[in-house]
Design a protein around this motif. Structure first.
Motif, PDB file in Angstrom:
ATOM      1  N   SER A 122       0.822  -1.210   0.000  1.00 46.85           N
ATOM      2  CA  SER A 122       0.000   0.000   0.000  1.00 46.85           C
ATOM      3  C   SER A 122       0.856   1.261   0.000  1.00 46.85           C
ATOM      4  CB  SER A 122      -0.912   0.005   1.228  1.00 46.85           C
ATOM      5  OG  SER A 122      -0.117  -0.021   2.397  1.00 46.85           O
ATOM      6  N   ASP A 123       0.242   2.390  -0.356  1.00 46.12           N
ATOM      7  CA  ASP A 123       0.935   3.673  -0.308  1.00 46.12           C
ATOM      8  C   ASP A 123       1.046   4.185   1.122  1.00 46.12           C
ATOM      9  OD1 ASP A 123       1.296   3.769  -3.054  1.00 46.12           O
ATOM     10  OD2 ASP A 123      -0.630   4.790  -3.388  1.00 46.12           O
ATOM     11  N   GLN A 124       0.021   3.898   1.934  1.00 48.95           N
ATOM     12  CA  GLN A 124       0.021   4.358   3.310  1.00 48.95           C
ATOM     13  C   GLN A 124      -0.128   3.192   4.276  1.00 48.95           C
ATOM     14  OE1 GLN A 124      -3.157   7.422   3.336  1.00 48.95           O
ATOM     15  NE2 GLN A 124      -1.517   8.915   3.647  1.00 48.95           N
ATOM     16  N   VAL A 125       0.413   3.372   5.475  1.00 45.78           N
ATOM     17  CA  VAL A 125       0.284   2.353   6.519  1.00 45.78           C
ATOM     18  C   VAL A 125      -0.191   3.032   7.798  1.00 45.78           C
ATOM     19  CG1 VAL A 125       2.031   0.802   5.597  1.00 45.78           C
ATOM     20  CG2 VAL A 125       2.706   2.607   7.199  1.00 45.78           C
ATOM     21  N   VAL A 126      -0.797   2.230   8.654  1.00 48.07           N
ATOM     22  CA  VAL A 126      -1.236   2.750   9.940  1.00 48.07           C
ATOM     23  C   VAL A 126      -0.528   1.972  11.041  1.00 48.07           C
ATOM     24  CG1 VAL A 126      -3.281   1.242   9.931  1.00 48.07           C
ATOM     25  CG2 VAL A 126      -3.200   3.236  11.460  1.00 48.07           C
ATOM     26  N   LEU A 127       0.058   2.697  11.986  1.00 50.08           N
ATOM     27  CA  LEU A 127       0.683   2.116  13.168  1.00 50.08           C
ATOM     28  C   LEU A 127      -0.263   2.365  14.335  1.00 50.08           C
ATOM     29  CD1 LEU A 127       3.080   0.899  14.750  1.00 50.08           C
ATOM     30  CD2 LEU A 127       4.050   3.192  14.892  1.00 50.08           C
ATOM     31  N   GLN A 128      -0.731   1.286  14.938  1.00 50.55           N
ATOM     32  CA  GLN A 128      -1.718   1.393  16.012  1.00 50.55           C
ATOM     33  C   GLN A 128      -1.145   0.830  17.308  1.00 50.55           C
ATOM     34  OE1 GLN A 128      -5.828   0.268  14.067  1.00 50.55           O
ATOM     35  NE2 GLN A 128      -4.243  -0.968  13.106  1.00 50.55           N
ATOM     36  N   CYS A 129      -1.372   1.527  18.409  1.00 49.49           N
ATOM     37  CA  CYS A 129      -0.881   1.053  19.698  1.00 49.49           C
ATOM     38  C   CYS A 129      -1.716   1.659  20.823  1.00 49.49           C
ATOM     39  CB  CYS A 129       0.597   1.386  19.884  1.00 49.49           C
ATOM     40  SG  CYS A 129       0.964   3.151  19.835  1.00 49.49           S
ATOM     41  N   ASN A 130      -1.552   1.089  22.015  1.00 49.81           N
ATOM     42  CA  ASN A 130      -2.238   1.613  23.188  1.00 49.81           C
ATOM     43  C   ASN A 130      -1.266   2.251  24.180  1.00 49.81           C
ATOM     44  OD1 ASN A 130      -4.988   0.952  22.594  1.00 49.81           O
ATOM     45  ND2 ASN A 130      -4.469  -1.208  22.928  1.00 49.81           N
ATOM     46  N   ALA A 131      -0.117   1.620  24.356  1.00 49.43           N
ATOM     47  CA  ALA A 131       0.889   2.126  25.291  1.00 49.43           C
ATOM     48  C   ALA A 131       2.267   1.721  24.799  1.00 49.43           C
ATOM     49  CB  ALA A 131       0.624   1.580  26.693  1.00 49.43           C
ATOM     50  N   ALA A 132       3.298   2.265  25.430  1.00 48.39           N
ATOM     51  CA  ALA A 132       4.675   1.994  25.004  1.00 48.39           C
ATOM     52  C   ALA A 132       5.131   0.585  25.337  1.00 48.39           C
ATOM     53  CB  ALA A 132       5.620   3.003  25.644  1.00 48.39           C
ATOM     54  N   THR A 133       4.349  -0.142  26.125  1.00 56.06           N
ATOM     55  CA  THR A 133       4.752  -1.487  26.537  1.00 56.06           C
ATOM     56  C   THR A 133       3.809  -2.578  26.039  1.00 56.06           C
ATOM     57  OG1 THR A 133       3.559  -1.167  28.619  1.00 56.06           O
ATOM     58  CG2 THR A 133       5.914  -0.649  28.607  1.00 56.06           C
ATOM     59  N   THR A 134       2.799  -2.196  25.259  1.00 56.21           N
ATOM     60  CA  THR A 134       1.837  -3.189  24.754  1.00 56.21           C
ATOM     61  C   THR A 134       2.029  -3.389  23.261  1.00 56.21           C
ATOM     62  OG1 THR A 134       0.171  -1.464  24.409  1.00 56.21           O
ATOM     63  CG2 THR A 134       0.158  -2.616  26.545  1.00 56.21           C
ATOM     64  N   PRO A 135       1.546  -4.523  22.703  1.00 50.20           N
ATOM     65  CA  PRO A 135       1.769  -4.801  21.279  1.00 50.20           C
ATOM     66  C   PRO A 135       1.253  -3.698  20.366  1.00 50.20           C
ATOM     67  CG  PRO A 135       0.876  -6.729  22.402  1.00 50.20           C
ATOM     68  CD  PRO A 135       0.806  -5.599  23.373  1.00 50.20           C
ATOM     69  N   ALA A 136       2.018  -3.433  19.314  1.00 51.63           N
ATOM     70  CA  ALA A 136       1.605  -2.476  18.288  1.00 51.63           C
ATOM     71  C   ALA A 136       1.292  -3.249  17.015  1.00 51.63           C
ATOM     72  CB  ALA A 136       2.715  -1.463  18.036  1.00 51.63           C
ATOM     73  N   VAL A 137       0.399  -2.710  16.212  1.00 55.73           N
ATOM     74  CA  VAL A 137       0.007  -3.378  14.969  1.00 55.73           C
ATOM     75  C   VAL A 137       0.203  -2.435  13.793  1.00 55.73           C
ATOM     76  CG1 VAL A 137      -1.949  -4.290  13.645  1.00 55.73           C
ATOM     77  CG2 VAL A 137      -1.600  -5.015  16.016  1.00 55.73           C
ATOM     78  N   LEU A 138       0.899  -2.934  12.780  1.00 57.23           N
ATOM     79  CA  LEU A 138       1.061  -2.232  11.508  1.00 57.23           C
ATOM     80  C   LEU A 138       0.124  -2.874  10.500  1.00 57.23           C
ATOM     81  CD1 LEU A 138       4.927  -1.864  11.123  1.00 57.23           C
ATOM     82  CD2 LEU A 138       3.308   0.007  10.829  1.00 57.23           C
TER      83      LEU A 138
END
Length: 390
Positions: free
Chosen positions: A353-369
């Motif tokens: 894709s041209d754009q991606v989204v980085l999603q997270c809740n806190a600095a110590t919890t899993p992030a999703v791209l």
């Protein structure tokens, strides 16, 4: 055995099956390839098998006499590769003998082999109704997940890719314990052509198998190089997976055990979202990675909602530091979160894709791209690195 075949086709076939020949064979014959000539079909079959991964292919040949022999894969392959490409190859091995004579415009060679009877049988479990996959879809699923499998043989189950089939399609997943790649494919399976096949596909709701990444890398290579659009057939039973594709067969053991319930690792919702240009994100990470690689591969990403920017920074102790800012659409509060830069780059490069989204809740919890728009069926979870505060 006596036959004539094309140098180019024999060379290509040898290159393919040699990838399944053992590099450290437990028995001398496993360092060989098996050649089987069949006058009835007019084909020469080649097989490589290291007792875990097996690859078999065939090519047309003018077979005067049927027969079989095994030859040292490395030596045979190197000789064939160097022969004249504009001249056919003649192979001759008198019945009962273990020496093959190879003749080409370039010259004549003799090679000592081993009896075909010494070669282990390729497990070709083909009972029941196969699952028929569209090759293009399966290749997409493998490319999106193989990189996330573990190289650590102590984590045996994680060295594979988990293939799961249900009523909604095929799901490919791989994790090494630090990151997880999941690709959902809704049109990977060919529509059932008969009531029996339809019943089998319905039963496929419970179908799941974990296959070693090494075997699937070879399958991806085979499927990517073929011109045919014909679906491939997959059989799975008694710890063996067999894939039939045109004139080629790949067989692999499956990995025993229950694959982790990876779905429960993915948070159901997120408090922070950063939308970035994928190519710009990759370029910035690769530049900052020069410094990150000098120390611990860690980069820190800071989101500033007020400025609409994401800052990528790396600090290499006693070497230097670097940072870059990217325009970003940010939802939620400011945050600083750290990752292994190599994990981020692997996931971003698997997206189209041209754009991606980085999603997270806190600095110590899993992030999703995840990709934006192009393929929202791909999910890439990365565990952040703990940032030590002094």
């Amino acid at each position: 055995m006596k036959l004539v075949c094309s140098q180019a086709e024999l060379n290509a076939s040898l290159q393919l099956v040699s990838r399944a020949v053992a590099t450290r064979p437990t028995h001398p014959v496993l360092a060989n390839v098996l050649l089987t000539a069949d006058a009835g079909t007019g084909r020469l079959s080649l097989t490589g098998f290291d007792l875990s991964l097996g690859i078999q292919t065939s090519l047309p040949a003018a077979v005067e006499t049927s027969g079989a022999i095994t030859l040292p894969a490395k030596m045979f392959g190197e000789i064939v590769a160097r022969l004249a490409t504009d001249s056919p190859i003649s192979l001759s091995c008198p019945e009962g003998e273990e020496q093959l004579e190879l003749t080409n415009l370039s010259g004549s060679y003799r090679m000592r082999g081993m009896p075909a009877d010494d070669y282990p049988d390729l497990p070709l479990a083909q009972s029941g109704t196969p699952i028929r996959f569209h090759a293009e879809a399966l290749v997409k699923g493998l490319r999106a997940t193989l990189f996330a499998s573990s190289p650590d043989e102590n984590k045996q189950l994680l060295t594979g890719v988990h293939l799961r089939l249900d009523g909604e399609g095929l799901e490919c997943a791989a994790t090494d314990g630090h990151r997880l790649a999941v690709q959902r494919l809704s049109h990977a399976v060919e529509a059932a052509a008969s009531p029996e096949a339809e019943a089998s596909t319905a039963d496929g709701a419970d179908f799941a198998v974990t296959v070693p990444a090494r075997s699937l890398r070879e399958l991806e290579r085979i499927l990517s190089g073929r011109g045919s659009q014909e679906p491939l057939s997959l059989f799975c039973e008694r710890g063996q997976v067999v894939v039939l594709s045109a004139d080629q067969v790949l067989t692999s053991r499956s990995l025993d055990g229950t694959y982790p319930n990876y779905r429960q690792l993915i948070p159901p919702s997120f408090q922070r979202r950063l939308v970035l240009d994928r190519r710009a994100f990759i370029a910035a990470l690769e530049r900052v990675a020069v410094l990150a690689d000098q120390h611990n591969n860690v980069v820190k990403i800071s989101a500033d909602p007020a400025a609409g920017t994401a800052t990528i920074r790396a600090d290499a102790q006693d070497v230097g530091s670097g940072s870059e800012s990217l325009a970003a659409t940010i939802e939620g509060e400011a945050i600083e979160i750290a990752f292994n830069v190599r994990y981020l780059l692997d996931g971003l490069k698997a997206m189209g894709s041209d754009q991606v989204v980085l999603q997270c809740n806190a600095a110590t919890t899993p992030a999703v791209l995840a990709p934006v728009g192009a393929d929202e069926a791909f999910t890439y979870l990365v565990m952040p690195v703990q940032i030590r505060t002094s």
